[in-house]
Motif scaffolding. Structure first.
Motif, mmCIF file in Angstrom:
data_model
loop_
_atom_site.group_PDB
_atom_site.id
_atom_site.type_symbol
_atom_site.label_atom_id
_atom_site.label_comp_id
_atom_site.label_asym_id
_atom_site.label_seq_id
_atom_site.Cartn_x
_atom_site.Cartn_y
_atom_site.Cartn_z
ATOM 1 N N MET B 1 0.843 -1.205 0.000
ATOM 2 C CA MET B 1 0.000 0.000 0.000
ATOM 3 C C MET B 1 0.881 1.259 0.000
ATOM 4 N N ILE B 2 0.594 2.153 -0.907
ATOM 5 C CA ILE B 2 1.357 3.405 -0.993
ATOM 6 C C ILE B 2 0.430 4.560 -0.633
ATOM 7 N N ILE B 64 5.170 3.914 2.448
ATOM 8 C CA ILE B 64 5.081 2.642 1.720
ATOM 9 C C ILE B 64 5.258 1.499 2.715
ATOM 10 N N ASP B 65 4.229 0.729 2.884
ATOM 11 C CA ASP B 65 4.250 -0.407 3.806
ATOM 12 C C ASP B 65 4.851 -0.026 5.165
ATOM 13 N N ARG B 67 6.815 2.460 6.019
ATOM 14 C CA ARG B 67 8.041 3.274 6.049
ATOM 15 C C ARG B 67 7.822 4.557 5.268
ATOM 16 N N TYR B 69 9.309 7.819 2.927
ATOM 17 C CA TYR B 69 10.352 8.143 1.942
ATOM 18 C C TYR B 69 10.143 9.560 1.436
ATOM 19 N N ARG B 70 11.263 10.192 1.048
ATOM 20 C CA ARG B 70 11.170 11.480 0.342
ATOM 21 C C ARG B 70 10.863 11.185 -1.130
ATOM 22 N N GLU B 73 13.443 9.604 -3.322
ATOM 23 C CA GLU B 73 13.815 8.212 -3.049
ATOM 24 C C GLU B 73 12.876 7.222 -3.736
ATOM 25 N N VAL B 74 11.737 7.715 -4.212
ATOM 26 C CA VAL B 74 10.743 6.776 -4.758
ATOM 27 C C VAL B 74 10.596 6.901 -6.280
ATOM 28 N N TYR B 75 11.628 7.466 -6.928
ATOM 29 C CA TYR B 75 11.501 7.657 -8.388
ATOM 30 C C TYR B 75 11.175 6.365 -9.156
ATOM 31 N N PRO B 76 11.588 5.168 -8.657
ATOM 32 C CA PRO B 76 11.200 3.971 -9.424
ATOM 33 C C PRO B 76 9.690 3.734 -9.465
ATOM 34 N N LEU B 77 8.949 4.391 -8.556
ATOM 35 C CA LEU B 77 7.493 4.179 -8.523
ATOM 36 C C LEU B 77 6.738 5.159 -9.399
ATOM 37 N N ILE B 78 7.447 6.219 -9.842
ATOM 38 C CA ILE B 78 6.746 7.351 -10.456
ATOM 39 C C ILE B 78 6.837 7.328 -11.975
#
Lengths: 234, 207
Positions: B1-2, B64-65, B67, B69-70, B73-78
């Protein structure tokens, strides 16, 4: 929670693989457009030819020959190394890159490209330099080692300075102006080492210059990797 | 879950305040429409949520789950589509797709990439340099690239800019699918596009 499920954590190996992908992309783009390689090689060949015409038949002393080589390499590098980041900003692809790759991989990929670019320049320029200026290199192994280390040092300085300059609105001569003070230790040791090598000095005789070139490059490269994210993230 | 949480976001350029007091939360299966007149800061807000810009005040956090993140740090999700994001015009469409697949850490799935190209009406143009594409084709190509990694969070700034009717329909279908079980953020003023945001932030009303 497994951050790797979403690819949020990168291993050192993944960073190296991604830096290689960026290197290949830049190499491919450069091969197709030849922006940087044309600028750098034309500048080097023209300045070398101009020097050779103005010197004529006079045999230059080794210190002058050595300084001349590094002046040509330095200014040729200044004409081409900044393209690596300036092109991304000018073509508005830098934000796209920011969204797909970690900063360290981007820096290493672009550093690798600049190193290869300088080596390509030297493959052309050094035989020309030896032929046009009648240079007799007596300590070839030390000479080549100094060229390699000096080039890696200049490419390291050039890459981090290119990243800084690419963010500026007025780039112009800023790249050379900012790079020069940092390049002084590299140029000084490279000129000194090349001079010794031309006169027949081996690796042992050039050891102090080799050590300085190597250590300075390691320091610049390490600090660049640490600082790059702050430069890259606006 | 995000879950994305914007807390009291504020942005100013020099002395000019663009917006302040922006608050919202979004989780998987939710969508947000960012609206406001030209120059009100819609694009700026999209860039802050995607990590391309830092806010002057407040914070944007991804949970995210359990935790946090800035955004950087989450560019792989975007996935982001916007007029200011360009592709490599001196590479072919296929070379762009291969580059973006590899840099995202994906294996190059040729059949999926071809299906994506065909879905956006670009079949048969894979080997053409992007600099030969029209602005509408480039916009379609940006969608293909943004969807390569099936992003958990899709941000779209001016979704149908430069697109013809057929292209717009394809995009509407995509936006509809994205908001079913992932996160969708759309910055627009078009009434037909605002409907894709179940939540709404009007940046003009946030100064």
């Amino acid at each position: 929670m497994n951050p790797r499920k979403y690819g949020l954590e990168e291993s050192v190996w993944t960073l190296l693989v991604k830096s290689n992908i960026i290197f290949q992309k830049d190499f491919h783009l450069e091969f197709r457009t030849r922006y940087a390689i044309n600028a750098i090689i034309l500048f080097a060949v023209i300045s070398l030819t101009a020097v050779s015409f103005s010197v004529g038949p006079i045999q230059l002393e080794p210190p002058i020959q050595s300084a001349m080589l590094w002046v040509i390499i330095f200014f040729s590098a200044m004409s081409g190394l900044s393209h690596i980041f300036v092109r991304e900003e000018e073509q508005q692809t830098s934000d796209t890159l920011r969204l797909v790759a970690p900063p360290t991989a981007i820096f290493l990929g672009k550093w690798g490209f600049n190193v290869v670019l300088l080596f390509s320049l030297e493959i052309i320029i050094i035989p020309l330099y030896i032929a046009l200026l009648n240079v007799e290199v007596q300590g070839m192994s030390a000479f080549l080692l100094i060229i390699v280390l000096g080039s890696v040092g200049l490419a390291s300085i050039g890459t981090i300075m290119a990243a800084i300059v690419a963010q500026a609105s007025t780039r112009g001569a800023l790249f050379a102006v900012l790079s020069f003070p940092l390049s002084i230790p590299v140029l000084r040791s490279a000129i000194q080492g090349t001079w010794t090598a031309i006169q027949g000095g081996g690796v042992a005789q050039c050891l102090a210059d080799i050590q300085l070139l190597f250590s300075f490059t390691v320091v610049i490269l390490t600090s660049s990797i640490l600082l790059f994210e702050f430069i890259w993230r606006k | 879950m995000i879950r994305i949480e914007a807390r009291d976001l504020q942005k100013q350029f020099n002395d000019r305040l663009i917006f302040s007091h922006i608050n919202f939360t979004l989780q998987s299966g939710e969508s947000l429409a960012i609206t406001g007149p030209n120059g009100s800061g819609k694009t700026t807000l999209v860039r802050i949520v995607s990590g391309l810009l830092s806010p002057s005040g407040g914070a944007i956090v991804y949970h995210i789950d359990g935790r946090t993140y800035r955004p950087v740090e989450v560019y792989p999700l975007i996935g982001l589509v916007g007029p200011y994001l360009q592709l490599y015009l001196n590479l072919t469409a296929w070379e762009n797709l291969v580059f973006f697949s590899k840099i995202r850490g994906l294996t190059v799935d040729k059949s999926r990439l071809r299906r994506l190209m065909a879905h956006f009406g670009l079949a048969g143009r894979e080997l053409d340099l992007l600099k030969t594409f029209s602005s509408g084709m480039l916009q379609r190509m940006k969608y293909v690239v943004a969807l390569i990694h099936q992003p958990e969070v899709l941000l779209v700034d001016e979704p149908t800019s430069n697109l013809d009717e057929e292209g717009s329909e394809t995009v509407y279908q995509l936006l509809d699918e994205q908001q079913q079980n992932k996160i969708l953020i759309v910055a627009t003023n078009e009434p037909e596009e605002i409907r894709f945001g179940r939540k709404r932030v009007d940046v003009a009303g946030q100064e």
